[in-house]
Design a protein around this motif. Structure first.
Motif, mmCIF file in Angstrom:
data_model
loop_
_atom_site.group_PDB
_atom_site.id
_atom_site.type_symbol
_atom_site.label_atom_id
_atom_site.label_comp_id
_atom_site.label_asym_id
_atom_site.label_seq_id
_atom_site.Cartn_x
_atom_site.Cartn_y
_atom_site.Cartn_z
ATOM 1 N N PRO A 119 -4.249 -1.732 -2.225
ATOM 2 C CA PRO A 119 -3.639 -0.404 -2.387
ATOM 3 C C PRO A 119 -4.282 0.683 -3.435
ATOM 4 O O PRO A 119 -3.692 1.712 -3.235
ATOM 5 C CB PRO A 119 -2.310 -1.141 -2.994
ATOM 6 C CG PRO A 119 -2.408 -2.770 -2.760
ATOM 7 C CD PRO A 119 -3.577 -2.695 -2.385
ATOM 8 N N ALA A 120 -4.529 0.579 -4.865
ATOM 9 C CA ALA A 120 -5.672 0.949 -5.521
ATOM 10 C C ALA A 120 -6.292 2.427 -5.107
ATOM 11 O O ALA A 120 -6.195 3.989 -5.206
ATOM 12 C CB ALA A 120 -5.908 0.722 -7.196
ATOM 13 N N ASN A 121 -6.922 1.699 -4.461
ATOM 14 C CA ASN A 121 -8.098 2.573 -3.550
ATOM 15 C C ASN A 121 -7.178 4.037 -2.461
ATOM 16 O O ASN A 121 -7.736 4.051 -2.338
ATOM 17 C CB ASN A 121 -8.739 1.994 -2.290
ATOM 18 C CG ASN A 121 -10.231 2.450 -2.013
ATOM 19 O OD1 ASN A 121 -9.899 3.442 -2.296
ATOM 20 N ND2 ASN A 121 -10.980 1.704 -1.437
ATOM 21 N N ILE A 122 -6.114 3.025 -2.017
ATOM 22 C CA ILE A 122 -6.111 4.114 -0.907
ATOM 23 C C ILE A 122 -4.578 5.283 -1.728
ATOM 24 O O ILE A 122 -4.853 6.014 -1.278
ATOM 25 C CB ILE A 122 -4.779 3.203 0.104
ATOM 26 C CG1 ILE A 122 -5.627 2.770 1.124
ATOM 27 C CG2 ILE A 122 -4.543 4.545 0.591
ATOM 28 C CD1 ILE A 122 -4.891 1.520 1.704
ATOM 29 N N ILE A 182 1.084 -1.647 0.277
ATOM 30 C CA ILE A 182 -0.145 -0.082 -0.110
ATOM 31 C C ILE A 182 1.097 0.946 0.034
ATOM 32 O O ILE A 182 0.620 2.433 -0.860
ATOM 33 C CB ILE A 182 -1.272 0.221 1.165
ATOM 34 C CG1 ILE A 182 -1.851 -0.824 0.825
ATOM 35 C CG2 ILE A 182 -1.749 1.305 1.592
ATOM 36 C CD1 ILE A 182 -2.854 -1.527 2.077
ATOM 37 N N ALA A 183 2.224 1.291 1.093
ATOM 38 C CA ALA A 183 3.021 2.629 1.149
ATOM 39 C C ALA A 183 3.538 2.572 -0.272
ATOM 40 O O ALA A 183 3.355 3.781 -0.689
ATOM 41 C CB ALA A 183 3.691 2.158 2.345
ATOM 42 N N PHE A 184 3.822 1.912 -0.717
ATOM 43 C CA PHE A 184 4.786 1.682 -2.500
ATOM 44 C C PHE A 184 3.314 2.412 -3.436
ATOM 45 O O PHE A 184 4.406 2.854 -4.041
ATOM 46 C CB PHE A 184 4.876 -0.086 -3.033
ATOM 47 C CG PHE A 184 5.312 -0.380 -3.931
ATOM 48 C CD1 PHE A 184 6.484 1.082 -4.130
ATOM 49 C CD2 PHE A 184 4.925 -0.647 -4.767
ATOM 50 C CE1 PHE A 184 7.403 0.371 -6.035
ATOM 51 C CE2 PHE A 184 5.204 -0.109 -6.640
ATOM 52 C CZ PHE A 184 7.114 0.262 -6.973
ATOM 53 N N THR A 185 2.486 1.862 -3.068
ATOM 54 C CA THR A 185 1.445 2.049 -4.317
ATOM 55 C C THR A 185 1.741 3.639 -4.453
ATOM 56 O O THR A 185 1.629 4.183 -5.311
ATOM 57 C CB THR A 185 0.289 0.938 -4.917
ATOM 58 O OG1 THR A 185 0.729 -0.091 -4.315
ATOM 59 C CG2 THR A 185 -0.357 1.558 -5.348
ATOM 60 N N VAL A 186 1.170 4.226 -2.631
ATOM 61 C CA VAL A 186 0.854 5.486 -2.665
ATOM 62 C C VAL A 186 2.019 6.510 -2.908
ATOM 63 O O VAL A 186 1.919 7.338 -3.782
ATOM 64 C CB VAL A 186 0.185 5.907 -1.497
ATOM 65 C CG1 VAL A 186 0.681 7.006 -0.922
ATOM 66 C CG2 VAL A 186 -0.631 5.508 -0.956
ATOM 67 N N PRO A 241 -13.382 7.260 -1.507
ATOM 68 C CA PRO A 241 -13.274 7.202 0.538
ATOM 69 C C PRO A 241 -14.661 6.126 1.115
ATOM 70 O O PRO A 241 -14.049 5.577 1.635
ATOM 71 C CB PRO A 241 -14.452 8.848 0.559
ATOM 72 C CG PRO A 241 -13.733 9.531 -0.376
ATOM 73 C CD PRO A 241 -14.026 8.513 -1.482
ATOM 74 N N ARG A 242 -15.415 5.406 0.402
ATOM 75 C CA ARG A 242 -16.529 4.651 1.611
ATOM 76 C C ARG A 242 -15.986 3.187 1.117
ATOM 77 O O ARG A 242 -15.976 2.739 2.228
ATOM 78 C CB ARG A 242 -17.870 4.911 0.623
ATOM 79 C CG ARG A 242 -18.379 6.555 0.884
ATOM 80 C CD ARG A 242 -19.990 6.382 0.254
ATOM 81 N NE ARG A 242 -20.835 8.207 0.662
ATOM 82 C CZ ARG A 242 -20.469 9.460 0.622
ATOM 83 N NH1 ARG A 242 -19.236 9.371 0.141
ATOM 84 N NH2 ARG A 242 -20.984 9.777 1.598
ATOM 85 N N THR A 243 -15.372 3.813 -0.580
ATOM 86 C CA THR A 243 -15.258 1.628 -0.860
ATOM 87 C C THR A 243 -13.393 1.418 0.456
ATOM 88 O O THR A 243 -13.745 0.339 0.569
ATOM 89 C CB THR A 243 -14.956 1.392 -2.004
ATOM 90 O OG1 THR A 243 -13.333 2.569 -2.311
ATOM 91 C CG2 THR A 243 -16.134 1.613 -2.753
ATOM 92 N N VAL A 244 -12.693 2.171 0.477
ATOM 93 C CA VAL A 244 -12.031 1.824 1.513
ATOM 94 C C VAL A 244 -12.355 1.407 3.047
ATOM 95 O O VAL A 244 -11.428 0.848 3.666
ATOM 96 C CB VAL A 244 -10.994 3.203 1.720
ATOM 97 C CG1 VAL A 244 -11.254 4.190 2.820
ATOM 98 C CG2 VAL A 244 -9.103 2.740 1.309
ATOM 99 N N ILE A 245 -13.457 2.172 3.328
ATOM 100 C CA ILE A 245 -13.736 1.697 5.052
ATOM 101 C C ILE A 245 -14.911 0.621 4.097
ATOM 102 O O ILE A 245 -14.827 -0.407 5.549
ATOM 103 C CB ILE A 245 -14.762 2.273 5.055
ATOM 104 C CG1 ILE A 245 -14.097 3.471 5.336
ATOM 105 C CG2 ILE A 245 -15.589 2.261 6.619
ATOM 106 C CD1 ILE A 245 -13.331 4.026 6.908
#
Lengths: 132, 175
Positions: free
Chosen positions: B125-128, A123-127, B68-72
């Motif tokens: 990861p794509a979501n965030i 996650i951190a890498f993708t961001v 923001p909704r899907t990430v939760i």
């Protein structure tokens, strides 16, 4: 003209992380599929070792990237680590509650640790890769 | 608002697991499992094709409200479905290798395993990353498009796997 996302040459962190996760999931399925019988732990242990090796390779390759957005990587990574530590704790709680013990518990716990470390890295890498 | 609701849901999950009673576990597994299936199918096969045809500003607008909704929502429903499902299987004995439909149970592990790799490796990861891009003073539309394409394709693939889950679960239910 079509706009493109700024891409740079980076190690295959996503691919390696997905392969690492797939290995521990296969090990978990192998163990779960034989419940409640006792099965040889060697296949699951080999899969776990391979998964941990991929995690190590990913960390080493990532650490060698010059000019990476490390500040963003760590700021995102620590919160993701907290979130995944909570989910890992829930999974571990379920295992203990169900009476998982011995070698199976050790392998499952180590697999959960790999999961709880590797997903936040991903996650951190993708961001951080899109940080300008 | 979302996080307190998540905390309540997780508290309900832990309570159901500790109580180890059939109805709460069945309720959580069926309700959250149905939500998981429907959301994946809806994102992959309804929102995805619509988004592809929208102009870029409209895509960004939709993304700004959706992500923001899907990430939760997504991690919560996945965690509850799987944890309640496993405890339910332990209580009913369907996870035991002696269960007469054991092959179908193992098939469900494999399908869920594939979905987990895609969800953890691509979707989450794509979501965030989209959320972080949207928070920047000047979000890059190209980055958002790239990540959203990845998100929608991955959701479509897990949606397809959800069809396999429906086949397996109905087969297990009727025996």
């Amino acid at each position: 003209m079509t706009a493109h996302a700024p891409e740079r040459s980076l190690p295959p962190v996503t691919g390696l992380a997905m392969a690492s996760l797939a290995l521990i999931i296969i090990g978990g399925i192998y163990l779960a599929a034989h419940l409640p019988e006792r099965v040889p732990l060697t296949p699951a242990a080999i899969l776990l070792a391979a998964s941990a090796l991929l995690l190590t390779v990913n960390l080493v390759m990532l650490s060698r990237v010059r000019g990476f957005a490390w500040k963003r990587f760590f700021s995102v990574g620590r919160w993701a680590l907290l979130a995944y530590a909570i989910t890992a704790g829930l999974i571990e709680f379920a295992f203990l509650r169900d009476g998982v013990r011995g070698g199976v518990l050790v392998i499952l716990t180590l697999s959960i640790i790999v999961y709880a470390v590797h997903v936040p890295i991903l996650i951190a890498f993708t961001v951080a890769r899109y940080e300008r | 608002m979302g996080l307190p609701i998540v905390a309540v849901i997780f508290a309900a999950l832990v309570t159901a697991i500790i109580a180890n009673r059939l109805w709460p576990l069945m309720f959580l597994h069926v309700v959250f499992g149905a939500a998981w299936t429907i959301i994946d199918l809806f994102l992959g096969f309804v929102i995805g094709p619509i988004m592809k045809r929208l102009p870029v500003p409209a895509r960004i607008e939709l993304t700004t409200r959706l992500m923001p909704r899907t990430v939760i929502i997504m991690p919560t429903i996945v965690t509850v479905t799987l944890a309640a499902g496993w405890q339910l299987g332990t209580l009913m004995g369907t996870v035991n290798s002696s269960y007469y439909n054991h092959g179908w149970i193992v098939a469900s592990y494999i399908v869920v395993g594939c979905m987990a790799v895609i969800a953890l490796g691509l979707l989450s990861p794509a979501n965030i990353a989209v959320l972080f891009e949207l928070k920047k003073p000047n979000p890059n539309p190209a980055v958002i498009q790239t990540l959203m394409k990845r998100f929608i394709y991955a959701a479509g693939f897990t949606g397809t796997l959800q069809l396999a889950t429906l086949v397996i679960m109905t087969k297990i239910r009727v025996g």
